[in-house]
Motif scaffolding. Structure first.
Motif, PDB file in Angstrom:
ATOM      1  N   GLU A  35      57.197  43.659  45.923  1.00 52.08           N
ATOM      2  CA  GLU A  35      57.969  42.500  45.406  1.00 52.08           C
ATOM      3  C   GLU A  35      57.238  41.719  44.930  1.00 52.08           C
ATOM      4  N   PRO A  36      56.361  40.756  45.636  1.00 50.19           N
ATOM      5  CA  PRO A  36      55.566  39.581  45.083  1.00 50.19           C
ATOM      6  C   PRO A  36      54.857  39.809  43.919  1.00 50.19           C
ATOM      7  N   LEU A  37      53.899  41.008  44.026  1.00 48.66           N
ATOM      8  CA  LEU A  37      53.320  41.483  42.642  1.00 48.66           C
ATOM      9  C   LEU A  37      54.243  41.960  41.549  1.00 48.66           C
ATOM     10  N   TRP A  38      55.272  42.267  41.675  1.00 49.43           N
ATOM     11  CA  TRP A  38      56.305  42.676  40.714  1.00 49.43           C
ATOM     12  C   TRP A  38      56.545  41.319  40.144  1.00 49.43           C
ATOM     13  N   ALA A  39      57.056  40.494  41.074  1.00 43.97           N
ATOM     14  CA  ALA A  39      57.353  39.129  40.501  1.00 43.97           C
ATOM     15  C   ALA A  39      56.180  38.395  39.496  1.00 43.97           C
ATOM     16  N   ILE A  96      49.160  46.615  41.267  1.00 45.78           N
ATOM     17  CA  ILE A  96      50.038  47.887  41.211  1.00 45.78           C
ATOM     18  C   ILE A  96      49.675  48.263  39.702  1.00 45.78           C
ATOM     19  N   VAL A  97      50.021  49.489  39.375  1.00 45.03           N
ATOM     20  CA  VAL A  97      50.069  50.001  38.157  1.00 45.03           C
ATOM     21  C   VAL A  97      51.180  51.056  38.286  1.00 45.03           C
ATOM     22  N   GLN A  98      52.077  50.996  37.293  1.00 49.42           N
ATOM     23  CA  GLN A  98      53.370  51.720  37.259  1.00 49.42           C
ATOM     24  C   GLN A  98      53.344  52.208  35.830  1.00 49.42           C
ATOM     25  N   CYS A  99      53.730  53.436  35.965  1.00 52.07           N
ATOM     26  CA  CYS A  99      53.448  54.269  34.703  1.00 52.07           C
ATOM     27  C   CYS A  99      54.696  55.334  34.284  1.00 52.07           C
ATOM     28  N   VAL A 100      54.796  55.642  33.197  1.00 58.30           N
ATOM     29  CA  VAL A 100      55.941  56.278  32.533  1.00 58.30           C
ATOM     30  C   VAL A 100      55.372  57.764  31.969  1.00 58.30           C
ATOM     31  N   LEU A 101      55.632  58.822  32.463  1.00 65.22           N
ATOM     32  CA  LEU A 101      55.207  60.120  31.689  1.00 65.22           C
ATOM     33  C   LEU A 101      56.320  60.656  30.830  1.00 65.22           C
ATOM     34  N   HIS A 102      55.990  61.162  29.692  1.00 64.29           N
ATOM     35  CA  HIS A 102      56.996  61.414  28.712  1.00 64.29           C
ATOM     36  C   HIS A 102      56.370  62.550  27.767  1.00 64.29           C
ATOM     37  N   PHE A 147      49.092  44.864  37.573  1.00 61.97           N
ATOM     38  CA  PHE A 147      49.034  43.506  37.875  1.00 61.97           C
ATOM     39  C   PHE A 147      48.089  43.532  39.271  1.00 61.97           C
ATOM     40  N   VAL A 148      47.212  42.520  39.238  1.00 61.37           N
ATOM     41  CA  VAL A 148      46.428  42.197  40.129  1.00 61.37           C
ATOM     42  C   VAL A 148      46.700  40.843  40.922  1.00 61.37           C
ATOM     43  N   SER A 149      46.920  40.700  42.128  1.00 60.45           N
ATOM     44  CA  SER A 149      46.700  39.356  42.663  1.00 60.45           C
ATOM     45  C   SER A 149      45.844  38.537  42.179  1.00 60.45           C
ATOM     46  N   ALA A 150      46.024  37.209  42.396  1.00 63.74           N
ATOM     47  CA  ALA A 150      45.063  36.268  42.023  1.00 63.74           C
ATOM     48  C   ALA A 150      44.018  36.309  42.879  1.00 63.74           C
ATOM     49  N   GLU A 151      43.992  36.531  44.316  1.00 64.00           N
ATOM     50  CA  GLU A 151      43.017  36.712  45.345  1.00 64.00           C
ATOM     51  C   GLU A 151      41.882  37.806  44.806  1.00 64.00           C
ATOM     52  N   ALA A 152      42.389  39.151  44.439  1.00 61.32           N
ATOM     53  CA  ALA A 152      41.871  40.310  44.038  1.00 61.32           C
ATOM     54  C   ALA A 152      41.240  40.346  42.771  1.00 61.32           C
ATOM     55  N   ARG A 153      41.345  39.456  41.843  1.00 68.64           N
ATOM     56  CA  ARG A 153      40.930  39.451  40.441  1.00 68.64           C
ATOM     57  C   ARG A 153      39.441  39.282  40.268  1.00 68.64           C
ATOM     58  N   GLY A 154      38.595  40.126  39.522  1.00 64.30           N
ATOM     59  CA  GLY A 154      37.366  40.119  39.584  1.00 64.30           C
ATOM     60  C   GLY A 154      36.705  41.086  40.486  1.00 64.30           C
ATOM     61  N   ALA A 155      37.357  41.754  41.364  1.00 63.50           N
ATOM     62  CA  ALA A 155      36.889  42.514  42.208  1.00 63.50           C
ATOM     63  C   ALA A 155      37.043  44.088  42.014  1.00 63.50           C
ATOM     64  N   GLY A 156      37.389  44.481  40.825  1.00 66.06           N
ATOM     65  CA  GLY A 156      37.428  45.750  40.254  1.00 66.06           C
ATOM     66  C   GLY A 156      38.762  46.426  40.723  1.00 66.06           C
ATOM     67  N   LEU A 216      42.620  50.717  39.596  1.00 64.93           N
ATOM     68  CA  LEU A 216      44.037  51.352  39.344  1.00 64.93           C
ATOM     69  C   LEU A 216      44.035  52.114  37.860  1.00 64.93           C
ATOM     70  N   ILE A 217      43.380  51.652  37.033  1.00 62.48           N
ATOM     71  CA  ILE A 217      43.523  52.416  35.579  1.00 62.48           C
ATOM     72  C   ILE A 217      42.694  53.671  35.886  1.00 62.48           C
ATOM     73  N   GLU A 218      41.517  53.626  36.502  1.00 59.39           N
ATOM     74  CA  GLU A 218      40.846  55.091  36.732  1.00 59.39           C
ATOM     75  C   GLU A 218      41.523  55.818  37.529  1.00 59.39           C
ATOM     76  N   ALA A 219      42.392  55.462  38.514  1.00 61.86           N
ATOM     77  CA  ALA A 219      43.144  56.414  39.167  1.00 61.86           C
ATOM     78  C   ALA A 219      44.213  56.877  38.340  1.00 61.86           C
ATOM     79  N   VAL A 220      45.024  56.372  37.500  1.00 63.96           N
ATOM     80  CA  VAL A 220      45.690  56.980  36.357  1.00 63.96           C
ATOM     81  C   VAL A 220      45.102  57.878  35.724  1.00 63.96           C
ATOM     82  N   TYR A 221      43.869  57.691  35.070  1.00 64.54           N
ATOM     83  CA  TYR A 221      43.021  58.476  34.520  1.00 64.54           C
ATOM     84  C   TYR A 221      42.794  59.941  35.220  1.00 64.54           C
ATOM     85  N   ALA A 222      42.307  59.680  36.481  1.00 67.14           N
ATOM     86  CA  ALA A 222      42.159  60.899  37.429  1.00 67.14           C
ATOM     87  C   ALA A 222      43.349  61.794  37.655  1.00 67.14           C
TER      88      ALA A 222
END
Length: 147
Positions: A17-21, A65-71, A87-96, A101-107
């Motif tokens: 929820e905090p990430l979504w917000a 988080i990464v949220q996707c729609v398959l269609h 969305f990536v939390s402020a504390e984790a930005r720049g850490a890959g 997350l994008i690469e996990a969707v690609y996989a």
């Protein structure tokens, strides 16, 4: 920073929820609580075309988080994956985390033989676009919406 990417789980709701917000705040968007409830429920429904992955630190903190729609798509017999929210939390930005997350969707796309993974971002989102320009090709399309 050490983290793992995995599918979202029911017990992640309070940490999601905090990430979504944060994502909604970034885009100056508000949603009714019932929409948020329905969205999260769809992630857990095996019959839904929505899915979500999370980046989790070793101590259980969700970093992104990464949220996707398959269609289906009219130009292909393969499924397409719309990466709807990232969305990536402020504390984790720049850490890959965003890249992971994008690469996990690609996989997932590769393992399921999906035809395309694509997403949109606002033209002013310069920070994210630096990453996106490294991991994908800008199609040049401009989005139009009916208000």
């Amino acid at each position: 920073m050490s983290f793992a990417i995995r599918d979202i789980r029911r017990e992640d709701r309070p940490k999601w929820e905090p990430l979504w917000a944060g994502y909604l705040d970034f885009y100056n968007a508000t949603l009714a609580p019932e929409i948020t409830d329905a969205t999260f429920a769809r992630f857990l429904d095996p019959n839904s075309n929505l899915f979500a992955l999370v980046a989790e630190r070793e101590d259980g903190v969700l970093l992104g988080i990464v949220q996707c729609v398959l269609h289906d798509h009219g130009w292909s017999q393969k499924k397409f994956c719309y990466l709807e929210d990232l969305f990536v939390s402020a504390e984790a930005r720049g850490a890959g985390v965003g890249r992971a997350l994008i690469e996990a969707v690609y996989a997932r796309a590769d393992s399921n033989d999906w035809g395309r993974v694509y997403w949109l971002t606002h033209e002013t989102n310069a920070t994210a676009r630096k990453l996106y320009d490294q991991v994908a090709k800008n199609s040049g399309f401009i989005q139009y919406r009916r208000p």
